[in-house]
Design an enzyme around this catalytic site. Structure first.
Site, short mmCIF file in Angstrom:
data_model
loop_
_atom_site.label_atom_id
_atom_site.label_comp_id
_atom_site.label_asym_id
_atom_site.label_seq_id
_atom_site.Cartn_x
_atom_site.Cartn_y
_atom_site.Cartn_z
CD GLU A 301 -1.54 -2.26 1.77
OE1 GLU A 301 -2.31 -3.21 1.37
OE2 GLU A 301 -0.57 -2.53 2.32
CB ALA A 315 -0.34 -11.61 -7.34
CE1 TYR A 316 -0.87 -7.45 0.23
CE2 TYR A 316 -1.47 -5.22 -0.85
CZ TYR A 316 -1.43 -6.19 0.51
OH TYR A 316 -1.63 -5.43 1.54
NE ARG A 317 0.46 -1.67 -5.47
CZ ARG A 317 1.24 -0.78 -5.72
NH1 ARG A 317 0.87 -0.18 -7.16
NH2 ARG A 317 2.04 -0.22 -5.11
#
Length: 411
Positions: A301, A315-317
């Protein structure tokens, strides 16, 4: 006592006529792992030097009593230094040949309190005119701020390492503090460019892998062996580049202070990133693809950068990527106070994995970590220094990577 008291304490005891010993307390030093050691480990050579009366084999287990004050915790008592010498006195092949400080009063002493595990401790031994210790004053750092103050003075003190200093042997690294390993580079072996521009951490790690490929060695042992090698490389380059200037002397006090600050800051920077860089190298060697299977130094973030995200920042976002298949790994050489720093590094990942080299934590602190959903990852050879009751709940680096592989297969 206020933090400023520790600064004053250092001003009093970091002085001529006082021998210093600095270390981080391990689970074997305190009562954290149930080993019931007599007291914190201090090398025999150091204790023989300041307590010469116990350096003898004509008498069984010679000892000496003296006053020891743990000034940080307002505790004073008479303790005993003893040389267990059955191996040399009685000629027993399996006998003991070690020194110990005893009579600390169990966990009532901050030095043996399980909650002190991982804390940085400074032992100051005032010496008489013959160089013999007359007493001891100790400060056990109570929180991260005090540890920062100490490391500003001494440089980084990593788990399993210690610093010794005495007026008769000036310098932060006396010859008996640590022997040279095979990774020590003589000046002729150091790349010429390093002698004019100190190498980056990445360059030193690359040289470490060259000297310690360790292919086929389990990842946990490989990590620890390379860390030892890298420290020797760093020390050898530091000596080759800094010692000539120090021996030549300084025209001004400001010049000396500036040089000393540069050296200490470089040591802190190296200590802070070393574990992270070695972990990245091992992930690649274990066939994790950077950018596809993991990402080093991503942004989870705004303003938040975990050391590693799995499988990637993209992938996280991606809100459609299942959160259950995301992982993060933080790397911190010590975790006693610093583990809380990882709690907000990746909001989508509830369980934060934390790789540390700290040699033990108390059961109470482990419960606090577990309740905060922090999963400790510890190199396998160090797990024996943790309380037996929690060892099964600690992951090794190899088992953590095994879980990552299972996630990849399940996808």
């Amino acid at each position: 006592m206020a933090v400023s008291d520790f600064t004053d304490w250092l001003g009093v005891f970091c002085a001529p006529g006082i021998a210093l010993f600095v270390k981080r307390l391990s689970g074997n030093d305190t009562l954290a792992n149930g080993a019931h050691q007599a007291g914190p480990y201090i090398p025999k050579d150091f204790l023989f030097r300041i307590f010469p009366m116990i350096n003898r084999t004509d008498e069984k287990n010679p000892d000496h009593r003296f006053e020891l004050a743990v000034d940080s915790h307002m505790d004073a008592r008479e303790v005993r230094v003893i040389y267990y010498n059955s191996k040399r006195h009685e000629g027993k092949p399996n006998g003991r040949d070690e020194t110990r400080l005893t009579n600390f009063g169990g966990s009532a002493s901050a030095l043996l309190d399980p909650e002190s595990t991982g804390a940085l401790a400074v032992f100051a031994f005032p010496l008489d005119e013959n160089g013999t210790a007359t007493s001891c004053h100790v400060w056990v750092c109570r929180h991260e701020t005090e540890e920062d103050i100490a490391e500003e003075r001494f440089g980084p003190i990593e788990p399993g390492r210690f610093l010794m200093w005495s007026p008769a042997q000036p310098g932060l690294f006396p010859p008996y503090a640590a022997g040279r390993a095979s990774c020590w580079l003589e000046p002729a072996e150091i790349p010429p460019a390093w002698l004019t521009q100190f190498p980056t951490g990445v360059e030193i790690v690359r040289k470490t892998v060259e000297l310690r490929p360790e292919h086929g060695t389990p990842p946990d042992k490989r990590l620890l062996r390379r860390r030892e090698c890298e420290f020797e490389i760093f020390r050898s380059v530091e000596e080759a580049t800094e010692l000539p200037a120090i021996m030549a002397g300084f025209a001004t006090l400001d010049g000396f202070i500036s040089r000393a600050q540069t050296i200490l800051q470089r040591r802190k920077a190296r200590s802070g990133r070393s574990l992270e860089l070695h972990t990245r190298e091992i992930l690649i060697e274990e066939r994790f693809r950077e950018g596809a299977d993991f990402e080093h130094g991503p942004q989870s973030e705004p303003g938040k950068r975990p050391d590693f995200l799995f499988p990637s920042q993209a992938a996280y976002r991606d809100p459609n990527f299942p959160a259950a298949r995301l992982r993060m790994l933080a790397t911190k050489t010590t975790c006693r106070d610093r583990w809380r720093q990882v709690l907000n590094e990746a909001d989508r990942i509830p369980v934060k994995h934390l790789l540390t080299l700290q040699e033990g934590v108390s059961e109470a602190q482990f419960r606090e970590m577990t309740q905060a959903k922090v999963q400790l990852v510890v190199p396998e050879p160090l797990i024996g220094k943790f309380p037996a009751s929690i060892r099964a709940d600690i992951q090794t680096l190899e088992s953590f990577m095994g879980d990552l592989r299972l996630l990849a297969v399940a996808s």
